[in-house]
Write a protein that holds these residues in place. Structure first.
Motif, PDB file in Angstrom:
ATOM      1  N   ALA A 184      -6.606   4.270  -4.050  1.00 13.95           N
ATOM      2  CA  ALA A 184      -6.440   3.139  -4.956  1.00 13.95           C
ATOM      3  C   ALA A 184      -7.549   2.111  -4.790  1.00 13.95           C
ATOM      4  CB  ALA A 184      -5.079   2.481  -4.738  1.00 13.95           C
ATOM      5  N   THR A 185      -7.981   1.900  -3.553  1.00 14.41           N
ATOM      6  CA  THR A 185      -9.029   0.901  -3.290  1.00 14.41           C
ATOM      7  C   THR A 185     -10.380   1.533  -2.998  1.00 14.41           C
ATOM      8  OG1 THR A 185      -8.456   0.819  -0.930  1.00 14.41           O
ATOM      9  CG2 THR A 185      -7.320  -0.731  -2.406  1.00 14.41           C
ATOM     10  N   HIS A 214       0.108   3.409  -2.869  1.00 14.02           N
ATOM     11  CA  HIS A 214      -1.242   3.952  -2.995  1.00 14.02           C
ATOM     12  C   HIS A 214      -1.249   5.426  -2.599  1.00 14.02           C
ATOM     13  CE1 HIS A 214      -3.266  -0.273  -2.409  1.00 14.02           C
ATOM     14  NE2 HIS A 214      -2.374  -0.239  -3.383  1.00 14.02           N
ATOM     15  N   THR A 235       0.816  -1.218   0.000  1.00 13.73           N
ATOM     16  CA  THR A 235       0.000   0.000   0.000  1.00 13.73           C
ATOM     17  C   THR A 235       0.851   1.270   0.000  1.00 13.73           C
ATOM     18  OG1 THR A 235      -0.163   0.039   2.430  1.00 13.73           O
ATOM     19  CG2 THR A 235      -1.849  -1.186   1.225  1.00 13.73           C
ATOM     20  N   ASP A 238      -8.074   5.450   1.184  1.00 14.28           N
ATOM     21  CA  ASP A 238      -7.124   4.842   0.238  1.00 14.28           C
ATOM     22  C   ASP A 238      -7.723   5.040  -1.157  1.00 14.28           C
ATOM     23  OD1 ASP A 238      -5.629   3.178  -1.433  1.00 14.28           O
ATOM     24  OD2 ASP A 238      -5.263   1.705   0.133  1.00 14.28           O
TER      25      ASP A 238
END
Length: 405
Positions: free
Chosen positions: A240-241, A222, A219, A238
C-alpha cells in the motif's frame, strides 16, 4: 300574530312532506345498508370518509408491499442456507485433502468433487425467486448475474444496485443483496487476512495463519509481501505504501511482524532465495469462485517432493482461510436478512391493526346502524301518522259547525 287558514294548511302540509322525505331517506338507508350515499347527507362525515378511504387504500398498498418484500427475503434466506451448506461441504473436502496419507490420485478425485460443488454453488448464485427474478443480480434481475468466461473463470455481470421496497410511509427495506456482496466480498468483522505462498516457490517454506496483535492498527488493511533474498534473509514490503524493510534474519517458526505491528505471521520449513509469500486483507481475496479455482488447480498438480508438499500445504491453508471468510460473510448477510424479515413481520401486524381500525371507522361513517335507523324510522312513521290524523280532523272544522249550536 294572525295566521291565515292558508298559512296553517301550508305549514301542516310542509311538515308532513318533510316527514315523508325523512321516511324515504331512512328507508333508503335500510334497504341499501349505506347511511352516507351522497355528500349532502353528511358533509363533514363525507370529508372524513374520503380521508379514511384514502388511508385504507394506502395501508392496503403497504400491506401488499410488505408481502412482496417478505416473500423476496424468504427466498434469499432459503438460498443463503443452501449456499452455507455447499460451502461447508467444500470446507470438509479441503480439510480432507490435507490428509498426509492421500496420494495425487486421491487429491485429483477431491478436485473433481470440488468442481461439482463449485458448479452447484454457481447454480445457487444464479437462483431466482418465485417471480423468476434473479436473486443476486442487483437491478439486472432479468439476466443471470454469473457466467463462465472464455478463460473458464466465473464472471459477474450484475450490478451493485440494491432493490428497496416502501413498506411504510417512513420505511424502505432492502429486499435483496447483490452477487458481489455475497460471493465477491468479505465482511470485515470476523474475517482474517489471507496468507499465501507463491506457486513458483522452490523451497519448503510453509506459511501459517495471520495473528492479529492490534486490531486497531490501520496497516492491517494493507497487503504485504515477504521476499526471501536468500535461504536465511528476507524483506517485508508494504504494498500500500510501497515501502520495504531492511533485510531480516529468518528463523523458522519465529513471528514476522507486519506493518505497524498489528499483525504477524510465521513461516516454517526452509525457503529458498527468490521464494515469496503474501498477506492480503480479507476484502481483497474474497472472490469465492476464483479461490475455488485456485485450490482445485493445486489439487490437480502433482505434489512432487518436499517442495510440492509445501506448496500444497500453502494452497490448502490459503483456501481454508478464504473459505472461512466467505462463510462468515454469508452468515453475516443471512443474519441481516433474518432481521429484515422480523421487522416486516412486525410491520405487518401494525399495518393490519391500522387497516382494521380504518375500516371500522369508515363503516361507522358510511354503513347503516340498523338499530338506530329502525328506531328513527318507526318514530318518524308514528309522527307522520299522528300529523296526518290530526290534520284530517282539523281540516273538517269550519264556522258553520258552530252556527247551528
Amino acid at each position: 300574530m294572525r295566521i291565515s287558514t292558508t298559512q296553517y294548511f301550508g305549514m301542516n302540509v310542509q311538515t308532513m312532506d318533510d316527514q315523508q322525505a325523512t321516511l324515504a331517506q331512512l328507508y333508503q338507508q335500510l334497504s341499501s345498508g349505506v347511511s352516507l350515499a351522497t355528500p349532502s347527507d353528511n358533509p363533514v362525515g363525507a370529508a372524513q370518509a374520503v380521508q379514511l378511504s384514502m388511508q385504507g387504500t394506502t395501508l392496503s398498498q403497504y400491506s401488499s408491499n410488505q408481502n412482496t418484500a417478505l416473500s423476496s427475503l424468504q427466498a434469499e434466506d432459503s438460498s443463503l442456507s443452501s449456499i452455507s451448506s455447499v460451502l461447508t461441504s467444500i470446507n470438509t473436502q479441503i480439510v480432507h485433502a490435507g490428509d498426509g496419507s492421500l496420494n495425487d490420485a486421491n487429491r485429483s478425485a477431491i478436485a473433481t468433487e470440488l468442481q461439482a460443488l463449485r458448479n452447484q454453488l454457481m447454480g445457487l448464485a444464479n437462483g431466482t425467486d418465485a417471480s423468476g427474478n434473479y436473486l443476486y443480480g442487483g437491478y439486472q434481475a432479468s439476466t443471470p448475474p454469473f457466467s463462465v468466461g472464455t478463460s473458464g473463470a466465473v464472471q459477474y455481470s450484475g450490478d451493485n444496485g440494491v432493490q428497496y421496497v416502501q413498506v411504510t410511509s417512513s420505511r424502505s427495506i432492502a429486499v435483496a443483496d447483490t452477487g458481489k456482496a455475497v460471493f465477491l466480498s468479505s465482511s470485515q468483522p470476523g474475517s482474517s487476512s489471507v496468507a499465501a505462498g507463491a506457486l513458483s516457490n522452490a523451497g519448503t517454506g510453509a506459511i501459517g495463519g495471520v495473528t492479529v496483535n492490534n486490531s486497531t492498527d490501520p496497516t492491517n488493511n494493507h497487503q504485504f509481501t515477504i521476499n526471501f533474498t536468500s535461504g536465511t534473509t528476507f524483506t517485508v514490503t508494504d504494498v500500500a505504501t510501497n515501502t520495504t524493510s531492511a533485510p531480516q534474519t529468518y528463523t523458522a517458526g519465529q513471528p514476522i511482524v507486519l506493518g505497524g505491528g498489528g499483525q504477524s505471521v510465521t513461516i516454517s520449513g526452509a525457503p529458498s532465495g527468490g521464494d515469496s509469500f503474501s498477506v492480503t486483507p480479507a476484502g481483497q481475496a474474497s472472490d469465492v469462485f476464483a479461490n475455488l479455482d485456485s485450490v482445485i488447480a493445486a489439487l490437480q498438480t502433482p505434489a512432487t517432493g518436499a517442495t510440492g508438499q509445501a506448496n500444497l500445504t500453502n494452497a490448502l491453508g490459503t483456501a481454508l482461510t478464504q473459505l472461512q471468510n466467505t462463510l462468515n460473510n454469508v452468515t453475516t448477510i443471512q443474519t441481516s436478512v433474518g432481521g429484515r424479515e422480523q421487522e416486516i413481520e412486525a410491520l405487518q401486524t401494525v399495518t393490519q391493526s391500522n387497516s382494521l381500525q380504518t375500516q371500522s371507522n369508515l363503516a361507522d361513517l358510511t354503513q347503516t346502524n340498523l338499530t338506530k335507523v329502525i328506531s328513527q324510522y318507526t318514530m318518524t312513521q308514528y309522527s307522520l301518522q299522528a300529523a296526518q290524523q290530526g290534520f284530517s280532523m282539523i281540516q273538517k272544522l269550519s264556522l258553520f259547525d258552530y252556527i247551528g249550536n
